[in-house]
Design a protein around this motif. Structure first.
Motif, PDB file in Angstrom:
ATOM      1  N   ILE A 112       0.825  -1.211   0.000  1.00 17.44           N
ATOM      2  CA  ILE A 112       0.000   0.000   0.000  1.00 17.44           C
ATOM      3  C   ILE A 112       0.857   1.259   0.000  1.00 17.44           C
ATOM      4  CG2 ILE A 112      -0.302   0.071   2.526  1.00 17.44           C
ATOM      5  CD1 ILE A 112      -2.875   1.075  -0.208  1.00 17.44           C
ATOM      6  N   TYR A 113       1.984   1.229   0.707  1.00 18.10           N
ATOM      7  CA  TYR A 113       2.827   2.420   0.744  1.00 18.10           C
ATOM      8  C   TYR A 113       3.511   2.654  -0.605  1.00 18.10           C
ATOM      9  CZ  TYR A 113       6.309   5.822   2.277  1.00 18.10           C
ATOM     10  OH  TYR A 113       7.076   6.944   2.409  1.00 18.10           O
ATOM     11  N   LEU A 125      -4.519   4.316   6.875  1.00 19.99           N
ATOM     12  CA  LEU A 125      -4.351   5.559   7.636  1.00 19.99           C
ATOM     13  C   LEU A 125      -2.880   5.901   7.804  1.00 19.99           C
ATOM     14  CD1 LEU A 125      -7.157   5.138  10.319  1.00 19.99           C
ATOM     15  CD2 LEU A 125      -7.195   6.528   8.244  1.00 19.99           C
ATOM     16  N   GLU A 126      -2.042   4.884   7.916  1.00 21.73           N
ATOM     17  CA  GLU A 126      -0.606   5.140   8.003  1.00 21.73           C
ATOM     18  C   GLU A 126      -0.082   5.681   6.673  1.00 21.73           C
ATOM     19  OE1 GLU A 126       2.972   5.498   9.962  1.00 21.73           O
ATOM     20  OE2 GLU A 126       1.010   5.003  10.781  1.00 21.73           O
ATOM     21  N   LEU A 184       1.717   9.444   5.866  1.00 20.02           N
ATOM     22  CA  LEU A 184       3.036   9.623   5.250  1.00 20.02           C
ATOM     23  C   LEU A 184       2.979  10.295   3.882  1.00 20.02           C
ATOM     24  CD1 LEU A 184       4.686   6.222   6.228  1.00 20.02           C
ATOM     25  CD2 LEU A 184       5.104   8.470   7.237  1.00 20.02           C
ATOM     26  N   THR A 185       1.880  10.129   3.156  1.00 23.80           N
ATOM     27  CA  THR A 185       1.789  10.707   1.808  1.00 23.80           C
ATOM     28  C   THR A 185       0.903  11.944   1.740  1.00 23.80           C
ATOM     29  OG1 THR A 185      -0.120   9.339   1.186  1.00 23.80           O
ATOM     30  CG2 THR A 185       2.089   8.418   0.786  1.00 23.80           C
ATOM     31  N   PRO A 242     -17.381   2.502  13.106  1.00 21.45           N
ATOM     32  CA  PRO A 242     -16.384   3.113  13.993  1.00 21.45           C
ATOM     33  C   PRO A 242     -14.952   3.023  13.457  1.00 21.45           C
ATOM     34  CG  PRO A 242     -17.963   1.875  15.288  1.00 21.45           C
ATOM     35  CD  PRO A 242     -18.253   1.566  13.849  1.00 21.45           C
ATOM     36  N   LEU A 243     -14.663   1.982  12.669  1.00 25.98           N
ATOM     37  CA  LEU A 243     -13.324   1.836  12.100  1.00 25.98           C
ATOM     38  C   LEU A 243     -13.052   2.876  11.014  1.00 25.98           C
ATOM     39  CD1 LEU A 243     -13.237  -2.058  11.704  1.00 25.98           C
ATOM     40  CD2 LEU A 243     -12.060  -0.716  13.457  1.00 25.98           C
ATOM     41  N   PHE A 244     -14.120   3.476  10.470  1.00 29.22           N
ATOM     42  CA  PHE A 244     -13.999   4.402   9.344  1.00 29.22           C
ATOM     43  C   PHE A 244     -13.998   5.871   9.791  1.00 29.22           C
ATOM     44  CE2 PHE A 244     -14.908   0.530   7.262  1.00 29.22           C
ATOM     45  CZ  PHE A 244     -14.626   0.663   5.909  1.00 29.22           C
ATOM     46  N   GLU A 245     -13.826   6.112  11.057  1.00 27.52           N
ATOM     47  CA  GLU A 245     -13.913   7.469  11.572  1.00 27.52           C
ATOM     48  C   GLU A 245     -12.919   8.414  10.900  1.00 27.52           C
ATOM     49  OE1 GLU A 245     -13.681   9.837  15.854  1.00 27.52           O
ATOM     50  OE2 GLU A 245     -13.916   7.659  15.814  1.00 27.52           O
ATOM     51  N   GLU A 246     -11.712   7.926  10.600  1.00 32.57           N
ATOM     52  CA  GLU A 246     -10.681   8.769   9.980  1.00 32.57           C
ATOM     53  C   GLU A 246     -10.563   8.558   8.476  1.00 32.57           C
ATOM     54  OE1 GLU A 246      -6.958   9.268  12.296  1.00 32.57           O
ATOM     55  OE2 GLU A 246      -7.836   7.763  13.626  1.00 32.57           O
ATOM     56  N   ILE A 247     -11.398   7.681   7.915  1.00 36.87           N
ATOM     57  CA  ILE A 247     -11.427   7.511   6.460  1.00 36.87           C
ATOM     58  C   ILE A 247     -12.162   8.709   5.863  1.00 36.87           C
ATOM     59  CG2 ILE A 247     -12.336   6.098   4.580  1.00 36.87           C
ATOM     60  CD1 ILE A 247      -9.987   4.823   6.023  1.00 36.87           C
TER      61      ILE A 247
END
Length: 348
Positions: free
Chosen positions: A109-110, A150-151, A155-156, A171-176
Protein backbone atom coordinates in the motif's frame (compact mmCIF):
# COMPACT_ATOMS: atom_id res chain seq x y z
CA UNK A 1 -42.36 20.75 -5.82
CA UNK A 2 -40.13 23.81 -6.35
CA UNK A 3 -40.96 27.40 -5.42
CA UNK A 4 -38.97 30.12 -7.15
CA UNK A 5 -38.74 33.31 -5.11
CA UNK A 6 -38.59 36.93 -6.17
CA UNK A 7 -35.78 39.07 -4.76
CA UNK A 8 -37.44 40.15 -1.52
CA UNK A 9 -36.60 40.71 2.10
CA UNK A 10 -35.99 37.36 3.87
CA UNK A 11 -38.54 38.39 6.52
CA UNK A 12 -41.25 38.15 3.86
CA UNK A 13 -40.47 34.46 3.45
CA UNK A 14 -41.32 33.55 7.05
CA UNK A 15 -45.14 33.41 6.65
CA UNK A 16 -44.76 31.10 3.66
CA UNK A 17 -42.36 28.80 5.53
CA UNK A 18 -44.57 28.71 8.62
CA UNK A 19 -47.60 27.76 6.52
CA UNK A 20 -45.70 25.01 4.65
CA UNK A 21 -44.36 23.51 7.87
CA UNK A 22 -47.90 23.45 9.30
CA UNK A 23 -48.79 21.12 6.43
CA UNK A 24 -45.96 18.73 7.35
CA UNK A 25 -43.77 19.92 4.47
CA UNK A 26 -40.02 20.42 4.94
CA UNK A 27 -38.73 23.45 2.98
CA UNK A 28 -35.18 23.24 1.66
CA UNK A 29 -33.54 26.50 0.51
CA UNK A 30 -31.20 26.50 -2.49
CA UNK A 31 -29.47 29.81 -3.18
CA UNK A 32 -28.20 29.72 -6.76
CA UNK A 33 -26.23 32.14 -8.87
CA UNK A 34 -29.33 33.43 -10.63
CA UNK A 35 -32.20 32.78 -8.22
CA UNK A 36 -33.31 31.39 -4.88
CA UNK A 37 -35.67 28.44 -4.79
CA UNK A 38 -37.37 26.43 -2.07
CA UNK A 39 -37.59 22.69 -2.60
CA UNK A 40 -40.46 21.03 -0.79
CA UNK A 41 -39.86 17.61 0.77
CA UNK A 42 -42.83 15.53 1.89
CA UNK A 43 -46.36 14.84 0.68
CA UNK A 44 -46.79 17.84 -1.61
CA UNK A 45 -50.17 16.54 -2.74
CA UNK A 46 -51.69 18.46 0.19
CA UNK A 47 -50.25 21.75 -1.08
CA UNK A 48 -52.45 24.09 -3.12
CA UNK A 49 -50.29 25.57 -5.89
CA UNK A 50 -52.63 28.52 -6.48
CA UNK A 51 -52.44 29.40 -2.80
CA UNK A 52 -48.64 29.38 -2.91
CA UNK A 53 -48.68 31.64 -5.96
CA UNK A 54 -50.80 34.13 -4.02
CA UNK A 55 -47.81 34.98 -1.80
CA UNK A 56 -46.19 38.19 -3.07
CA UNK A 57 -42.66 36.78 -2.77
CA UNK A 58 -43.41 33.80 -5.05
CA UNK A 59 -42.38 34.07 -8.68
CA UNK A 60 -43.22 30.54 -9.87
CA UNK A 61 -44.21 27.07 -8.63
CA UNK A 62 -43.46 23.75 -10.36
CA UNK A 63 -44.10 20.14 -9.47
CA UNK A 64 -41.30 17.58 -9.87
CA UNK A 65 -42.57 14.40 -11.46
CA UNK A 66 -39.43 12.34 -10.73
CA UNK A 67 -39.49 10.31 -7.47
CA UNK A 68 -36.10 11.75 -6.39
CA UNK A 69 -36.11 15.32 -5.10
CA UNK A 70 -32.92 16.50 -3.38
CA UNK A 71 -30.80 14.71 -5.98
CA UNK A 72 -32.73 16.36 -8.82
CA UNK A 73 -31.10 19.10 -10.91
CA UNK A 74 -34.49 20.80 -11.05
CA UNK A 75 -34.24 21.05 -7.28
CA UNK A 76 -30.72 22.53 -7.41
CA UNK A 77 -29.47 24.05 -10.64
CA UNK A 78 -25.80 24.57 -9.72
CA UNK A 79 -23.39 21.64 -9.66
CA UNK A 80 -22.58 20.29 -6.22
CA UNK A 81 -18.86 20.56 -5.46
CA UNK A 82 -17.51 18.17 -2.83
CA UNK A 83 -14.28 19.03 -1.05
CA UNK A 84 -12.11 16.13 0.08
CA UNK A 85 -9.28 17.61 2.11
CA UNK A 86 -8.84 20.42 -0.41
CA UNK A 87 -9.44 18.21 -3.47
CA UNK A 88 -12.67 19.33 -5.11
CA UNK A 89 -14.87 17.09 -7.26
CA UNK A 90 -17.71 18.48 -9.40
CA UNK A 91 -18.50 21.82 -10.98
CA UNK A 92 -15.54 21.64 -13.34
CA UNK A 93 -13.17 20.16 -10.76
CA UNK A 94 -11.60 16.83 -11.76
CA UNK A 95 -9.77 14.34 -9.53
CA UNK A 96 -8.14 10.94 -10.03
CA UNK A 97 -8.55 8.36 -7.27
CA UNK A 98 -6.08 5.48 -7.50
CA UNK A 99 -4.82 2.53 -5.51
CA UNK A 100 -5.10 -1.23 -5.11
CA UNK A 101 -8.34 -3.19 -5.08
CA UNK A 102 -7.39 -4.51 -1.64
CA UNK A 103 -4.75 -3.71 0.94
CA UNK A 104 -2.40 -6.70 1.15
CA UNK A 105 0.61 -5.48 3.11
CA UNK A 106 2.34 -2.33 4.32
CA UNK A 107 4.96 -2.54 1.57
CA UNK A 108 2.27 -2.85 -1.08
CA UNK A 109 0.00 0.00 0.00
CA UNK A 110 2.83 2.42 0.74
CA UNK A 111 4.59 1.69 -2.56
CA UNK A 112 1.39 2.19 -4.56
CA UNK A 113 0.43 5.33 -2.60
CA UNK A 114 3.78 6.95 -3.30
CA UNK A 115 3.74 6.07 -6.99
CA UNK A 116 0.17 7.20 -7.74
CA UNK A 117 0.72 10.47 -5.88
CA UNK A 118 3.85 11.14 -7.96
CA UNK A 119 1.83 10.50 -11.14
CA UNK A 120 -0.96 12.91 -10.22
CA UNK A 121 -3.55 11.00 -8.18
CA UNK A 122 -4.94 13.16 -5.39
CA UNK A 123 -6.92 10.51 -3.46
CA UNK A 124 -5.87 6.98 -2.48
CA UNK A 125 -8.28 4.06 -2.78
CA UNK A 126 -7.83 0.74 -1.01
CA UNK A 127 -10.15 -2.01 0.14
CA UNK A 128 -9.88 -3.25 3.72
CA UNK A 129 -13.17 -5.20 3.61
CA UNK A 130 -13.70 -6.99 0.31
CA UNK A 131 -17.05 -8.34 -0.94
CA UNK A 132 -16.23 -11.45 -2.98
CA UNK A 133 -18.43 -13.74 -5.02
CA UNK A 134 -16.76 -16.82 -3.54
CA UNK A 135 -16.62 -17.29 0.26
CA UNK A 136 -13.17 -18.86 -0.21
CA UNK A 137 -11.63 -15.80 -1.88
CA UNK A 138 -9.50 -13.25 -0.02
CA UNK A 139 -11.86 -11.13 2.10
CA UNK A 140 -9.44 -8.29 2.87
CA UNK A 141 -7.27 -7.42 5.88
CA UNK A 142 -10.25 -5.69 7.51
CA UNK A 143 -9.34 -3.63 10.63
CA UNK A 144 -5.62 -4.09 9.99
CA UNK A 145 -6.13 -2.88 6.43
CA UNK A 146 -7.76 0.32 7.72
CA UNK A 147 -4.74 0.93 9.97
CA UNK A 148 -2.37 0.53 7.03
CA UNK A 149 -4.43 2.92 4.89
CA UNK A 150 -4.35 5.56 7.64
CA UNK A 151 -0.61 5.14 8.00
CA UNK A 152 -0.19 5.63 4.24
CA UNK A 153 -2.35 8.74 4.50
CA UNK A 154 -0.17 10.10 7.28
CA UNK A 155 3.04 9.62 5.25
CA UNK A 156 1.79 10.71 1.81
CA UNK A 157 -0.94 13.23 2.68
CA UNK A 158 -3.41 11.49 0.35
CA UNK A 159 -7.02 11.31 1.63
CA UNK A 160 -8.50 7.82 1.68
CA UNK A 161 -11.47 6.14 -0.04
CA UNK A 162 -12.45 2.73 1.28
CA UNK A 163 -15.53 0.52 1.06
CA UNK A 164 -17.89 0.02 3.99
CA UNK A 165 -19.83 -3.25 3.84
CA UNK A 166 -21.52 -3.34 7.22
CA UNK A 167 -22.72 -0.48 9.41
CA UNK A 168 -21.22 -2.26 12.44
CA UNK A 169 -17.78 -1.46 10.95
CA UNK A 170 -18.50 2.27 10.89
CA UNK A 171 -16.38 3.11 13.99
CA UNK A 172 -13.32 1.84 12.10
CA UNK A 173 -14.00 4.40 9.34
CA UNK A 174 -13.91 7.47 11.57
CA UNK A 175 -10.68 8.77 9.98
CA UNK A 176 -11.43 7.51 6.46
CA UNK A 177 -12.13 10.56 4.29
CA UNK A 178 -14.64 9.06 1.83
CA UNK A 179 -16.83 6.02 2.48
CA UNK A 180 -17.48 3.91 -0.59
CA UNK A 181 -20.76 2.04 -1.01
CA UNK A 182 -20.05 -0.82 -3.38
CA UNK A 183 -22.26 -2.00 -6.23
CA UNK A 184 -23.63 -4.89 -4.17
CA UNK A 185 -24.78 -2.50 -1.42
CA UNK A 186 -26.28 0.20 -3.64
CA UNK A 187 -29.76 -0.82 -2.53
CA UNK A 188 -28.90 -1.68 1.06
CA UNK A 189 -31.33 0.98 2.22
CA UNK A 190 -30.71 0.55 5.94
CA UNK A 191 -27.00 1.16 5.32
CA UNK A 192 -27.81 4.21 3.16
CA UNK A 193 -30.04 5.64 5.91
CA UNK A 194 -27.21 5.35 8.43
CA UNK A 195 -24.78 7.06 6.05
CA UNK A 196 -27.34 9.82 5.62
CA UNK A 197 -26.76 10.77 9.25
CA UNK A 198 -23.07 11.48 8.59
CA UNK A 199 -21.46 14.54 7.03
CA UNK A 200 -18.66 12.52 5.48
CA UNK A 201 -18.53 12.24 1.65
CA UNK A 202 -20.07 9.05 0.27
CA UNK A 203 -18.97 7.48 -3.01
CA UNK A 204 -22.02 5.57 -4.25
CA UNK A 205 -21.41 2.97 -6.96
CA UNK A 206 -24.12 1.95 -9.40
CA UNK A 207 -25.26 -1.64 -9.02
CA UNK A 208 -24.32 -3.99 -11.83
CA UNK A 209 -28.00 -4.50 -12.75
CA UNK A 210 -29.51 -1.17 -11.72
CA UNK A 211 -30.98 1.67 -13.74
CA UNK A 212 -29.91 5.30 -13.55
CA UNK A 213 -33.15 6.13 -11.72
CA UNK A 214 -32.47 3.44 -9.12
CA UNK A 215 -28.99 4.86 -8.57
CA UNK A 216 -30.46 8.33 -8.05
CA UNK A 217 -33.06 6.99 -5.62
CA UNK A 218 -30.28 5.35 -3.61
CA UNK A 219 -28.49 8.70 -3.50
CA UNK A 220 -31.79 10.23 -2.39
CA UNK A 221 -31.82 7.91 0.64
CA UNK A 222 -28.49 9.37 1.77
CA UNK A 223 -29.45 12.97 1.06
CA UNK A 224 -32.86 12.59 2.68
CA UNK A 225 -31.04 11.80 5.92
CA UNK A 226 -29.18 15.09 5.76
CA UNK A 227 -25.87 14.10 4.14
CA UNK A 228 -25.57 15.99 0.86
CA UNK A 229 -21.95 14.95 0.19
CA UNK A 230 -22.67 12.24 -2.37
CA UNK A 231 -20.49 11.30 -5.34
CA UNK A 232 -22.03 8.99 -7.96
CA UNK A 233 -19.90 6.33 -9.63
CA UNK A 234 -20.61 4.55 -12.91
CA UNK A 235 -18.72 1.22 -12.82
CA UNK A 236 -20.30 -0.78 -15.60
CA UNK A 237 -23.45 -2.86 -15.77
CA UNK A 238 -24.12 -6.51 -16.56
CA UNK A 239 -25.23 -7.16 -20.13
CA UNK A 240 -25.21 -10.16 -22.47
CA UNK A 241 -21.66 -9.27 -23.59
CA UNK A 242 -18.90 -11.56 -22.30
CA UNK A 243 -15.82 -9.97 -23.87
CA UNK A 244 -15.52 -7.64 -20.86
CA UNK A 245 -16.25 -8.10 -17.16
CA UNK A 246 -19.09 -5.55 -17.38
CA UNK A 247 -20.27 -3.04 -19.98
CA UNK A 248 -19.29 0.55 -19.19
CA UNK A 249 -22.37 2.71 -19.69
CA UNK A 250 -20.72 5.85 -21.09
CA UNK A 251 -24.14 7.33 -21.86
CA UNK A 252 -24.91 7.33 -18.13
CA UNK A 253 -22.43 10.19 -17.61
CA UNK A 254 -24.29 12.92 -19.59
CA UNK A 255 -27.64 11.41 -18.58
CA UNK A 256 -26.75 11.72 -14.89
CA UNK A 257 -25.46 15.26 -15.39
CA UNK A 258 -28.79 16.15 -16.98
CA UNK A 259 -30.79 14.64 -14.15
CA UNK A 260 -28.70 15.54 -11.08
CA UNK A 261 -26.35 18.18 -9.71
CA UNK A 262 -24.17 15.58 -7.97
CA UNK A 263 -20.63 14.81 -9.20
CA UNK A 264 -20.23 11.76 -11.43
CA UNK A 265 -17.02 9.74 -11.54
CA UNK A 266 -16.20 6.56 -13.47
CA UNK A 267 -14.53 3.28 -12.53
CA UNK A 268 -13.17 1.86 -15.82
CA UNK A 269 -11.23 -0.86 -13.97
CA UNK A 270 -14.31 -2.76 -12.78
CA UNK A 271 -16.14 -2.06 -16.02
CA UNK A 272 -13.40 -3.58 -18.16
CA UNK A 273 -11.98 -6.29 -15.95
CA UNK A 274 -8.97 -6.22 -18.29
CA UNK A 275 -6.07 -3.83 -17.77
CA UNK A 276 -5.48 -2.84 -21.42
CA UNK A 277 -9.04 -1.51 -21.67
CA UNK A 278 -8.77 0.79 -18.66
CA UNK A 279 -6.96 3.61 -20.48
CA UNK A 280 -9.35 3.95 -23.49
CA UNK A 281 -12.40 3.69 -21.23
CA UNK A 282 -10.96 6.30 -18.89
CA UNK A 283 -10.36 8.71 -21.79
CA UNK A 284 -13.86 8.12 -23.16
CA UNK A 285 -15.26 8.89 -19.70
CA UNK A 286 -13.35 12.16 -19.46
CA UNK A 287 -14.57 13.31 -22.86
CA UNK A 288 -18.14 12.34 -21.92
CA UNK A 289 -17.92 14.72 -18.95
CA UNK A 290 -16.91 12.64 -15.93
CA UNK A 291 -15.85 14.62 -12.86
CA UNK A 292 -13.21 12.08 -11.93
CA UNK A 293 -11.83 8.58 -12.28
CA UNK A 294 -11.19 5.77 -9.80
CA UNK A 295 -8.42 3.47 -11.06
CA UNK A 296 -7.05 0.24 -9.64
CA UNK A 297 -3.25 0.23 -9.41
CA UNK A 298 -1.06 -2.57 -8.03
CA UNK A 299 2.71 -2.78 -7.78
CA UNK A 300 2.62 -6.46 -8.86
CA UNK A 301 -0.70 -7.22 -10.61
CA UNK A 302 0.19 -10.78 -11.54
CA UNK A 303 0.43 -11.66 -7.84
CA UNK A 304 -2.47 -9.51 -6.60
CA UNK A 305 -4.84 -11.21 -4.15
CA UNK A 306 -7.82 -9.43 -5.74
CA UNK A 307 -8.60 -8.24 -9.29
CA UNK A 308 -5.06 -8.33 -10.62
CA UNK A 309 -6.26 -8.73 -14.20
CA UNK A 310 -7.79 -5.24 -14.23
CA UNK A 311 -5.07 -3.48 -12.23
CA UNK A 312 -2.56 -1.15 -13.84
CA UNK A 313 1.10 -1.09 -12.91
CA UNK A 314 2.42 2.21 -11.53
CA UNK A 315 4.06 2.86 -14.91
CA UNK A 316 0.79 2.22 -16.78
CA UNK A 317 -1.07 4.48 -14.38
CA UNK A 318 1.47 7.25 -14.92
CA UNK A 319 0.87 7.03 -18.67
CA UNK A 320 -2.92 7.09 -18.16
CA UNK A 321 -2.72 10.14 -15.88
CA UNK A 322 -0.59 11.94 -18.47
CA UNK A 323 -3.01 11.46 -21.36
CA UNK A 324 -5.98 12.31 -19.15
CA UNK A 325 -4.37 15.68 -18.39
CA UNK A 326 -3.97 16.23 -22.14
CA UNK A 327 -7.65 15.49 -22.80
CA UNK A 328 -9.14 17.40 -19.86
CA UNK A 329 -9.02 20.88 -21.48
CA UNK A 330 -11.40 19.60 -24.17
CA UNK A 331 -13.89 17.98 -21.78
CA UNK A 332 -17.07 19.76 -20.61
CA UNK A 333 -16.09 21.76 -17.48
CA UNK A 334 -19.50 21.49 -15.82
CA UNK A 335 -23.21 21.24 -16.57
CA UNK A 336 -26.08 23.62 -15.96
CA UNK A 337 -29.74 22.69 -16.23
CA UNK A 338 -31.17 25.34 -18.54
CA UNK A 339 -34.66 26.68 -17.86
CA UNK A 340 -35.83 26.25 -21.43
CA UNK A 341 -38.84 24.31 -22.76
CA UNK A 342 -36.73 21.44 -24.15
CA UNK A 343 -34.58 21.26 -20.98
CA UNK A 344 -31.24 21.02 -22.76
CA UNK A 345 -27.80 20.71 -21.19
CA UNK A 346 -25.70 23.86 -21.38
CA UNK A 347 -21.99 23.90 -20.52
CA UNK A 348 -21.34 26.57 -17.88
Amino acid sequence: MIITLKKNNPAQVEPLITWLESLGISPHFIVGKQQTVIGLIGDTGVVNIDLIKSFDIVQDVRRIKEPYKKVNRKFQNDDTVIDINGNKIGGGNFQIIAGPCSVESWEQIYSVAQSVKTSGATILRGGAFKPRTSPYSFQGMQAEGIELLLEAKKLTGLPIVSELMNISHLPLFEEIDVIQVGARNMQNFELLKELGMLKKPILLKRGLANTVEELLLSAEYIMAGGNENVILCERGIRTFETATRNTLDISAIPVLHQKTHLPVIVDPSHAAGISYLVKPLALASVVAGADGLIIEVHNDPSHALCDGAQSLTPYEFSDLARVVREVLPFAPPSYTYCSTPNKVICPA
